[in-house]
Structure formats: structure tokens, C-alpha cells
Design an enzyme around this catalytic site. Structure first.
Site, PDB file in Angstrom:
ATOM      1  N   HIS A  35      12.865  26.490  -8.778  1.00 55.78           N
ATOM      2  CA  HIS A  35      12.105  25.753  -7.757  1.00 55.78           C
ATOM      3  C   HIS A  35      12.943  24.572  -7.249  1.00 55.78           C
ATOM      4  O   HIS A  35      12.513  23.417  -7.317  1.00 55.78           O
ATOM      5  CB  HIS A  35      10.757  25.265  -8.309  1.00 55.78           C
ATOM      6  CG  HIS A  35       9.748  25.001  -7.218  1.00 55.78           C
ATOM      7  ND1 HIS A  35       8.433  25.344  -7.312  1.00 55.78           N
ATOM      8  CD2 HIS A  35       9.883  24.434  -5.992  1.00 55.78           C
ATOM      9  CE1 HIS A  35       7.793  24.995  -6.207  1.00 55.78           C
ATOM     10  NE2 HIS A  35       8.661  24.447  -5.377  1.00 55.78           N
ATOM     11  N   ARG A  73       6.999  26.517   9.699  1.00 58.48           N
ATOM     12  CA  ARG A  73       8.249  25.758   9.817  1.00 58.48           C
ATOM     13  C   ARG A  73       9.410  26.440   9.086  1.00 58.48           C
ATOM     14  O   ARG A  73      10.481  26.643   9.649  1.00 58.48           O
ATOM     15  CB  ARG A  73       8.037  24.338   9.281  1.00 58.48           C
ATOM     16  CG  ARG A  73       7.213  23.451  10.201  1.00 58.48           C
ATOM     17  CD  ARG A  73       6.915  22.128   9.524  1.00 58.48           C
ATOM     18  NE  ARG A  73       6.096  22.343   8.356  1.00 58.48           N
ATOM     19  CZ  ARG A  73       4.779  22.122   8.304  1.00 58.48           C
ATOM     20  NH1 ARG A  73       4.159  21.623   9.338  1.00 58.48           N
ATOM     21  NH2 ARG A  73       4.098  22.365   7.208  1.00 58.48           N
ATOM     22  N   GLU A 117       6.254  29.569 -14.064  1.00 55.39           N
ATOM     23  CA  GLU A 117       6.504  28.159 -13.713  1.00 55.39           C
ATOM     24  C   GLU A 117       5.261  27.321 -13.987  1.00 55.39           C
ATOM     25  O   GLU A 117       5.356  26.188 -14.458  1.00 55.39           O
ATOM     26  CB  GLU A 117       6.884  28.091 -12.229  1.00 55.39           C
ATOM     27  CG  GLU A 117       7.267  26.713 -11.752  1.00 55.39           C
ATOM     28  CD  GLU A 117       7.514  26.664 -10.239  1.00 55.39           C
ATOM     29  OE1 GLU A 117       7.556  27.721  -9.576  1.00 55.39           O
ATOM     30  OE2 GLU A 117       7.633  25.547  -9.731  1.00 55.39           O
ATOM     31  N   ASP A 154       2.187  36.623  10.892  1.00 53.10           N
ATOM     32  CA  ASP A 154       1.492  35.352  10.658  1.00 53.10           C
ATOM     33  C   ASP A 154       0.124  35.428  11.297  1.00 53.10           C
ATOM     34  O   ASP A 154       0.007  35.442  12.525  1.00 53.10           O
ATOM     35  CB  ASP A 154       2.302  34.169  11.237  1.00 53.10           C
ATOM     36  CG  ASP A 154       1.775  32.816  10.746  1.00 53.10           C
ATOM     37  OD1 ASP A 154       0.542  32.611  10.792  1.00 53.10           O
ATOM     38  OD2 ASP A 154       2.585  31.990  10.312  1.00 53.10           O
ATOM     39  N   ARG A 201       5.664  30.658  -3.051  1.00 46.99           N
ATOM     40  CA  ARG A 201       4.895  30.483  -4.271  1.00 46.99           C
ATOM     41  C   ARG A 201       4.803  31.813  -5.022  1.00 46.99           C
ATOM     42  O   ARG A 201       4.658  32.877  -4.424  1.00 46.99           O
ATOM     43  CB  ARG A 201       3.477  29.998  -3.954  1.00 46.99           C
ATOM     44  CG  ARG A 201       3.393  28.551  -3.499  1.00 46.99           C
ATOM     45  CD  ARG A 201       3.756  27.557  -4.605  1.00 46.99           C
ATOM     46  NE  ARG A 201       3.584  26.176  -4.180  1.00 46.99           N
ATOM     47  CZ  ARG A 201       4.539  25.426  -3.619  1.00 46.99           C
ATOM     48  NH1 ARG A 201       5.751  25.911  -3.428  1.00 46.99           N
ATOM     49  NH2 ARG A 201       4.296  24.169  -3.282  1.00 46.99           N
TER      50      ARG A 201
HETATM   51  N1  LIG Z   1      10.677  26.389  -2.797  1.00 46.58           N
HETATM   52  C1  LIG Z   1      10.346  25.171  -2.411  1.00 46.58           C
HETATM   53  O1  LIG Z   1      10.851  24.173  -2.952  1.00 46.58           O
HETATM   54  C2  LIG Z   1       9.380  24.981  -1.316  1.00 46.58           C
HETATM   55  C3  LIG Z   1       8.387  25.890  -1.071  1.00 46.58           C
HETATM   56  N2  LIG Z   1       7.505  25.703  -0.051  1.00 46.58           N
HETATM   57  C4  LIG Z   1       6.491  26.717   0.183  1.00 46.58           C
HETATM   58  O2  LIG Z   1       6.673  27.252   1.485  1.00 46.58           O
HETATM   59  C5  LIG Z   1       5.416  27.323   2.138  1.00 46.58           C
HETATM   60  C6  LIG Z   1       5.610  27.253   3.641  1.00 46.58           C
HETATM   61  O3  LIG Z   1       6.054  25.966   4.014  1.00 46.58           O
HETATM   62  P1  LIG Z   1       6.114  25.549   5.570  1.00 46.58           P
HETATM   63  O4  LIG Z   1       6.777  26.595   6.355  1.00 46.58           O
HETATM   64  O5  LIG Z   1       6.628  24.178   5.618  1.00 46.58           O
HETATM   65  O6  LIG Z   1       4.556  25.565   5.899  1.00 46.58           O
HETATM   66  P2  LIG Z   1       3.861  25.890   7.299  1.00 46.58           P
HETATM   67  O7  LIG Z   1       2.449  25.468   7.154  1.00 46.58           O
HETATM   68  O8  LIG Z   1       4.677  25.332   8.416  1.00 46.58           O
HETATM   69  O9  LIG Z   1       3.937  27.476   7.401  1.00 46.58           O
HETATM   70  C7  LIG Z   1       3.111  28.353   6.704  1.00 46.58           C
HETATM   71  C8  LIG Z   1       2.770  29.474   7.650  1.00 46.58           C
HETATM   72  O10 LIG Z   1       2.099  30.496   6.919  1.00 46.58           O
HETATM   73  C9  LIG Z   1       1.076  31.005   7.746  1.00 46.58           C
HETATM   74  N3  LIG Z   1       0.069  31.677   6.934  1.00 46.58           N
HETATM   75  C10 LIG Z   1      -1.088  31.179   6.424  1.00 46.58           C
HETATM   76  N4  LIG Z   1      -1.729  32.154   5.743  1.00 46.58           N
HETATM   77  C11 LIG Z   1      -0.953  33.269   5.816  1.00 46.58           C
HETATM   78  C12 LIG Z   1      -1.075  34.584   5.318  1.00 46.58           C
HETATM   79  N5  LIG Z   1      -2.123  34.948   4.595  1.00 46.58           N
HETATM   80  N6  LIG Z   1      -0.098  35.470   5.589  1.00 46.58           N
HETATM   81  C13 LIG Z   1       0.984  35.110   6.317  1.00 46.58           C
HETATM   82  N7  LIG Z   1       1.155  33.881   6.823  1.00 46.58           N
HETATM   83  C14 LIG Z   1       0.202  32.960   6.571  1.00 46.58           C
HETATM   84  C15 LIG Z   1       0.542  29.805   8.510  1.00 46.58           C
HETATM   85  O11 LIG Z   1      -0.111  30.208   9.697  1.00 46.58           O
HETATM   86  C16 LIG Z   1       1.817  29.029   8.780  1.00 46.58           C
HETATM   87  O12 LIG Z   1       2.372  29.364  10.048  1.00 46.58           O
HETATM   88  C17 LIG Z   1       4.612  26.162   1.532  1.00 46.58           C
HETATM   89  O13 LIG Z   1       3.213  26.416   1.604  1.00 46.58           O
HETATM   90  C18 LIG Z   1       5.092  26.124   0.113  1.00 46.58           C
HETATM   91  O14 LIG Z   1       4.292  26.953  -0.708  1.00 46.58           O
HETATM   92  C19 LIG Z   1       7.604  24.625   0.784  1.00 46.58           C
HETATM   93  C20 LIG Z   1       8.565  23.697   0.608  1.00 46.58           C
HETATM   94  C21 LIG Z   1       9.482  23.742  -0.527  1.00 46.58           C
HETATM   95  O1  LIG Z   2       7.201  21.234  -0.774  1.00 44.38           O
HETATM   96  C1  LIG Z   2       6.783  22.110  -1.540  1.00 44.38           C
HETATM   97  O2  LIG Z   2       5.724  22.740  -1.387  1.00 44.38           O
HETATM   98  C2  LIG Z   2       7.600  22.451  -2.697  1.00 44.38           C
HETATM   99  O3  LIG Z   2       7.429  23.472  -3.287  1.00 44.38           O
HETATM  100  C3  LIG Z   2       8.639  21.467  -3.131  1.00 44.38           C
HETATM  101  O4  LIG Z   2       8.130  20.897  -4.265  1.00 44.38           O
HETATM  102  P1  LIG Z   2       8.952  19.838  -5.110  1.00 44.38           P
HETATM  103  O5  LIG Z   2       8.916  18.584  -4.319  1.00 44.38           O
HETATM  104  O6  LIG Z   2      10.336  20.390  -5.259  1.00 44.38           O
HETATM  105  O7  LIG Z   2       8.207  19.750  -6.385  1.00 44.38           O
END
Ligand SMILES: NC(=O)C1=CN([C@@H]2O[C@H](COP(=O)(O)OP(=O)(O)OC[C@H]3O[C@@H](n4cnc5c(N)ncnc54)[C@H](O)[C@@H]3O)[C@@H](O)[C@H]2O)C=CC1
Ligand SMILES: O=C(O)C(=O)COP(=O)(O)O
Length: 332
Positions: A293, A163, A271, A183, A242
């Protein structure tokens, strides 16, 4: 709000909230929880067991941020039925231990996609044009210039085309950049259909001027010394996912050698571990920009995350099925 402040009637069933940013939003979520007869108890976001143990004892539901949820936390919560991750990543949650105890885990997929994609572009531009370093120079009385690149002239790699990765890709295409994506869970056609060229992870360093990480954490680093050795001189790396996706000492060495020109991140190993990051060393200050973050911290995303988390928590406590369950193996 103090760590143990209670909202709602004393006694009865309690919901523990340890997310840093959970708030009522436009829907009065705290009111909805109180109406359901639940007492809301706030706990520390880092999930320190000594502080949480007394709060976990009576908890039936838990709205958690990114702090660790281990077997020890779960065994301190014998009445826990549902753990609602307020956010997306479940890398810090022991999903097997939760499943073994019959605790339903939910998350809020999509709720913070646009917020994180916006921040990612901000981080990329900050590194590409030296915005934080320029700000520091002006504040110290110097109008010395630096030279950057135009985003539209670049080939940008995306690691993890889910996403957020796709939302970043859409923004990059709008700037005119060429977008490559890796991916392992998506077939080449799906990546092409979403506007990027499918590539292998190992191809990215040699082909890209900038690379942005959007894969789940919880595994071994994807960015390590070997991978960095293949980079073009001057690579910009962005990480709004992460910290454990990156071998930080190896990256610090690549920044010093000039192979990597900049690192812009919304997270660091420290963190979760505390201590001192090698990436915050004084000599790297002009090459590294870090935000605390805050990728998901927009008014809109907080509203969506809260609504989804509370709806699923109440659904499970009512004996129903959540809309966004997280299953073992649902992460990387
Ligand atoms: N900075 C922040 O506040 C936030 C950070 N995140 C991080 O972003 C990540 C992604 O979020 P979304 O896009 O919503 O999740 P998502 O699940 O939609 O996308 C993750 C993608 O990574 C792929 N994937 C899995 N293993 C992999 C690998 N070894 N190499 C490459 N791609 C791989 C999956 O197939 C998937 O398409 C979360 O897991 C979270 O760690 C998410 C939301 C907030
Ligand atoms: O949605 C995630 O995975 C995030 O990293 C966001 O986390 P937070 O709700 O800002 O603690």
C-alpha cells in the site's frame, strides 16, 4: 516515533495523527498545528481501539490514514470536531456515525492521483514482463528468459474512471494502448472526452488483455468467479485501489487455472484482516506481485496530502468551512 509521543505543549486541545506517513513536508505542518495551540499526538495506524481509546478522549481533530473509524472509535472521542482523511478513500470510515455526531469528515482528493497512477503502470509492467520473477531467477543464478507483451499492443480496461483511473488512462494512451473504461457514475460522452471507450463491466473480461481497478472499496467484490469466468486466457489484473474489490479465493483459482496470468496489487485483504492470503501461496509466487500500500507514498503526494489535510482540519477547528468535505453517500 513512539505511539504516544507528544509534540507541542502538554494539555490543551490535541490532534491525533494515525496516518503512517504524515510528516511536516515542505511547509512545517507540525509547526502550523503547534502554532494553532494544538498538541500533536501520534497513534497506531491500524486504529486498535485499546491503544487509541486513551488518545481519543481529548482529541478535537484526527488526521487518519486508512485504518477503520467506527462508531466505537467516534464514541470514544466526545470532543472530536473534524476527521481529516489523509488520502482519498473513505471506505473505512463510518460516515453516517460521523454525521450523526456532527463530526466533519474531509479528504485530500487529487493529492495522490499522479503517485498512484505511476505505481499502477509500474505494477502493470511488472506483471506483463515478469520483472519480479526475473529478478528472483537472476538472484538464484538462472538467466532463464520469459516472454511478455508490449503495452502498446494491448487493450486495457479501467474500472472506475475517476481521477486515478483517468490518470492511468492518459499514461496508457501514451504507450499506444487501446483504453476501455467502465464507470457507472459517468455518462458515455464524459468517458469518450477523457480518451477511453465506454463499456459495461461485464464486457471487460472478454475484450481486455489487462484490467486495472480504480473504483472505491467498501462494497461487494466487482471481480468475482462469474466475472473471471468470462476472461480471455492470460488476463493481467491490476489493483491499486482496495482489496475488497476482488474475491481473492476466486482469483487464486483463476490464477491456478491459467485464465488469469498475473495479479499485481498494492493491497490484499490481509492488510486489514491479518492472517494468510491465498494469493501469497508459494505456487502463485511467479504470478502475483504485491506492494505494501505504497501508491500514495511519493515526496510530492505526501506534501500535497499533508497540506490539504492540515488546512481543512484548521479551517474546521476555526469554525470555518473545509475545502474538501466528504458527505454521506460520497463513496460507492
Ligand atoms: N493505493 C493507494 O495508495 C491509493 C488508493 N486509492 C484508491 O483509489 C480509489 C480511487 O481514487 P480516485 O480516483 O482519487 O477517486 P475518484 O472518486 O476520483 O474516482 C473513483 C471513481 O470510481 C467510480 N465508481 C464508483 N463506484 C463504482 C463502481 N461500482 N464501479 C466502477 N466505478 C465506480 C466513481 O464514479 C469515480 O469516478 C480510492 O477510492 C481509493 O480506494 C486512492 C489513493 C491512494
Ligand atoms: O488515499 C487513499 O485512499 C490511500 O489508499 C492512501 O492511503 P495512505 O495515505 O497511504 O494510508
Amino acid at each position: 516515533m513512539s505511539v504516544t509521543e507528544r509534540i507541542g505543549p502538554a494539555g490543551g486541545r490535541s490532534v491525533l495523527v494515525t496516518s503512517r506517513s504524515f510528516s511536516s513536508g515542505s511547509r512545517d505542518l507540525l509547526g502550523e498545528l503547534a502554532e494553532a495551540g494544538l498538541t500533536v499526538v501520534r497513534g497506531p495506524a491500524d486504529h486498535r481501539l485499546d491503544a487509541l481509546r486513551p488518545l481519543l478522549a481529548g482529541t478535537v481533530g484526527w488526521i487518519a490514514g486508512t485504518g477503520p473509524v467506527t462508531e466505537a472509535h467516534l464514541s470514544a472521542a466526545p470532543r472530536l470536531t473534524v476527521l481529516a482523511r489523509y488520502g482519498v478513500g473513505v471506505d473505512a470510515v463510518d460516515l453516517e456515525a460521523a454525521a450523526a455526531r456532527g463530526v466533519v469528515v474531509t479528504n485530500t482528493p487529487g493529492a495522490n492521483t499522479e503517485a498512484v497512477a505511476d505505481l499502477t503502470i509500474g505494477l502493470l509492467l511488472a506483471a506483463l514482463r515478469g520483472i519480479p520473477a526475473g529478478d528472483r531467477r537472476v538472484r538464484s543464478g538462472s538467466w532463464t528468459i520469459s516472454r511478455g507483451r508490449e503495452l502498446g499492443a494491448l487493450t486495457v480496461g479501467i474500472v472506475g474512471f475517476g481521477r486515478i483511473g483517468r490518470a492511468v488512462g492518459r499514461r496508457l494512451s501514451g504507450f499506444g494502448a487501446t483504453v476501455l473504461a467502465y464507470d457507472p457514475m459517468l455518462d458515455a460522452e464524459a468517458i469518450r472526452a477523457a480518451g477511453a471507450e465506454p463499456v459495461e463491466l461485464a464486457e471487460l473480461p472478454a475484450r481486455c488483455t489487462a484490467i486495472s481497478l480504480h473504483a472505491p472499496g467498501g462494497g461487494r467484490p466487482l471481480v468475482d468467479a462469474d466475472w473471471l469466468a468470462g476472461a480471455r486466457d492470460g488476463l493481467i489484473l491490476v489493483n491499486s485501489a482496495r482489496a475488497d474489490l476482488v474475491d481473492e479465493p476466486a482469483l487464486a483459482a483463476a490464477l491456478r487455472s491459467g485464465r488469469v496470468a498475473g495479479y499485481a496489487a498494492d493491497t490484499l485483504d490481509t492488510e486489514s484482516t491479518g492472517g494468510t492470503s491465498p494469493l501469497l501461496a508459494e505456487d502463485l509466487a511467479d504470478k502475483v506481485v504485491v506492494t505494501p500500500h505504497l501508491g500514495a507514498q511519493t515526496v510530492e503526494a505526501i506534501d500535497r496530502m499533508g497540506s490539504l489535510a492540515v488546512a481543512d482540519l484548521l479551517a474546521v477547528l476555526d469554525g470555518g468551512t473545509p475545502t474538501h468535505p466528504v458527505r454521506v453517500g460520497g463513496s460507492r
